[in-house]
Scaffold this active site. Structure first.
Site, PDB file in Angstrom:
ATOM      1  N   GLY A   1      -2.731  -2.654  -9.015  1.00  9.94           N
ATOM      2  CA  GLY A   1      -3.822  -2.788  -9.969  1.00  9.94           C
ATOM      3  C   GLY A   1      -5.199  -2.955  -9.375  1.00  9.94           C
ATOM      4  O   GLY A   1      -6.181  -3.061 -10.109  1.00  9.94           O
TER       5      GLY A   1
ATOM      6  N   CYS B   1      -3.742   5.910   1.958  1.00 10.17           N
ATOM      7  CA  CYS B   1      -3.972   4.864   2.971  1.00 10.17           C
ATOM      8  C   CYS B   1      -3.303   5.294   4.276  1.00 10.17           C
ATOM      9  O   CYS B   1      -2.548   4.550   4.880  1.00 10.17           O
ATOM     10  CB  CYS B   1      -3.456   3.500   2.496  1.00 10.17           C
TER      11      CYS B   1
ATOM     12  N   CYS C   1      -1.482   6.448 -10.036  1.00  9.00           N
ATOM     13  CA  CYS C   1      -0.509   5.691  -9.234  1.00  9.00           C
ATOM     14  C   CYS C   1      -1.111   4.316  -8.993  1.00  9.00           C
ATOM     15  O   CYS C   1      -1.571   4.004  -7.898  1.00  9.00           O
ATOM     16  CB  CYS C   1      -0.221   6.407  -7.924  1.00  9.00           C
TER      17      CYS C   1
ATOM     18  N   LYS D   1      -7.256  -0.859  -7.598  1.00 10.35           N
ATOM     19  CA  LYS D   1      -8.218   0.213  -7.881  1.00 10.35           C
ATOM     20  C   LYS D   1      -8.492   0.333  -9.378  1.00 10.35           C
ATOM     21  O   LYS D   1      -9.607   0.681  -9.789  1.00 10.35           O
ATOM     22  CB  LYS D   1      -7.724   1.537  -7.306  1.00 10.35           C
TER      23      LYS D   1
END
Length: 432
Positions: free
Chosen positions: A114, A231, A110, A116
């Site tokens: 971009g 998160c 997922c 990570k």
């Protein structure tokens, strides 16, 4: 910050009064600003950002800034020299550097926008290949743009669901699953996240997260690593889901070495190794991560210090059935008698600067180019395809016709603001 009552009651019970009060103070504070430099485009000296206050301790390329500049007006951002990323998310670099020493095939399931993916690629050993995937089409286009600016040829950008990957012949050593969540960790940065929060949405996210991991689980090799992250703060989407993965799918928790000074919080429900970044305690936004190793007979990935030579290869047969948006340098486009190189060529770390004539742009010219306007090049620049750069770093291509140069910057990437500051933001050291 005015938080939902259900959130307050649940989270105070989960964290206890002291930690919850710390969180509330953190949510009322100004968020820290951080960037991550591209190790494939920045020299070592550039790791000291000209506005930098301190390094992010768990990521060698991460830098905290003293203030938030308007990044849009920095050509070096568009050239891919750095990425604006909140510091907690950079923890993925520390995890990978702690556990992996040889080339691997990895999947960021997922991945948009971009952060990570590019952080992971900077930390993985040379010879690794990373599939960066995003199923939501508009977000997938943003992912493709950011990956192309990053410029590494071994990132494959796809736009598929986890179930689509389950039908491929790809077997991954590492899967990053930064799953869609209720977004409690974004309360400080996004007021809409507070307004949209509900206990029902937490439950929907919890179920969706389990479905996503279950769908992709067959594509993780026995002995492979799952980096499960959200998160958000609640235990339903975090500890409880990580425990479900371990118990129901078959995995063991992996402990990651961390420094006490980083102020990372462990599991709030048991003593299994898990990692929580809590605003007010850790210098970053809310993040939860658990690392799990899939059980099975296959030997696990080499730990740090165990050599593994070679490089990973992925062929077309393995990618069959996937929607590929970007992979390395795309081929040129033929328009009449003109052969137009793809923009990905200019931004690639493999770009050959001897292939096309080069034209260095001033700051004003660079911003005009990024707004997709025509630019006038010096008379000494040859006609035809020209690579334009700023600070010595390629921005893209233009076709010089003498009186002006036709702009070949991707129209969908253009800077939409007509305002341009008098001078560049100078966020990083342009001379390195």
């Amino acid at each position: 910050m005015n938080l939902p009552k259900d959130f307050e009651q649940y989270t105070r019970r989960l964290m206890g009064d002291a930690l919850y009060d710390t969180l509330c103070r953190g949510l009322d504070d100004v968020p820290p600003v951080s960037i991550r430099l591209n190790p494939f485009k920045c020299g070592g000296a550039a790791m000291a950002a000209t506005r930098g206050e301190a390094g992010v301790p768990w990521c060698a390329e991460g830098v905290y800034l003293r203030e938030r500049p308007n990044f849009t007006f920095d050509p070096l951002l568009h050239a891919g020299l750095y990425y604006v990323q909140e510091a907690s998310s950079m923890f993925v670099a520390h995890v990978l550097r702690s556990l992996v020493s040889g080339p691997v095939l990895a999947l960021d399931l997922c991945a948009a926008p971009g952060g990570k993916s590019t952080c992971a690629m900077g930390a993985l050993p040379a010879g690794s290949v990373l599939c960066a995937n995003e199923p939501v089409k508009p977000r997938a286009q943003i992912l493709a743009e950011n990956v192309q600016k990053f410029g590494h040829p071994d990132i494959i950008v796809t736009a598929n669901f986890a179930a689509d990957y389950a039908r491929t012949r790809l077997d991954f050593d590492i899967i990053l699953a930064d799953v869609p969540c209720s977004g409690e960790g974004m309360f400080r940065k996004d007021e809409g996240a507070v307004a949209e929060w509900s206990a029902d949405n937490v439950e929907r996210c919890r179920r969706l997260q389990r479905d996503i991991v279950a769908d992709i689980w067959p594509r993780l090799k026995p002995g492979g690593l799952l980096l499960y992250s959200t998160c958000t703060f609640n235990a339903r989407e975090n500890e409880e889901n990580a425990e479900w993965i371990a118990d129901q799918l078959g995995a063991d928790f992996v402990e990651i070495p961390v420094e006490a000074a980083w102020n990372i919080t462990g599991s709030l429900t048991d003593d299994r190794p898990m990692y929580r970044f809590i605003p007010g305690k850790t210098r970053g936004e809310g993040l939860f991560m658990a690392v799990l190793r899939k059980r099975g007979e296959t030997a696990p990935l080499p730990l740090q210090g165990a050599a593994k030579a070679g490089s990973v290869r992925v062929d077309e047969r393995q990618l069959k059935g996937l929607r590929i948006l970007a992979h390395g340098i795309a081929g040129p486009t033929v328009k009449g008698k003109s052969v137009i190189p793809d923009h990905s060529e200019a931004l690639s770390i493999l770009y050959n600067k001897e292939k096309y004539p080069a034209a260095e742009l001033s700051y004003a010219q660079a911003m005009a180019y990024l707004r997709h306007e025509a630019v006038t090049l010096p008379s000494a620049v040859p006609r035809g395809i020209v690579a334009v750069s700023y600070g010595g770093h390629p921005l893209g291509f233009a076709k010089n016709i003498g009186t002006r140069a036709n702009n070949l910057y991707p129209a969908e990437w253009k800077v939409k603001s007509g305002h341009v500051p008098d001078e560049a933001p100078h966020i990083i050291n342009e001379d390195n």
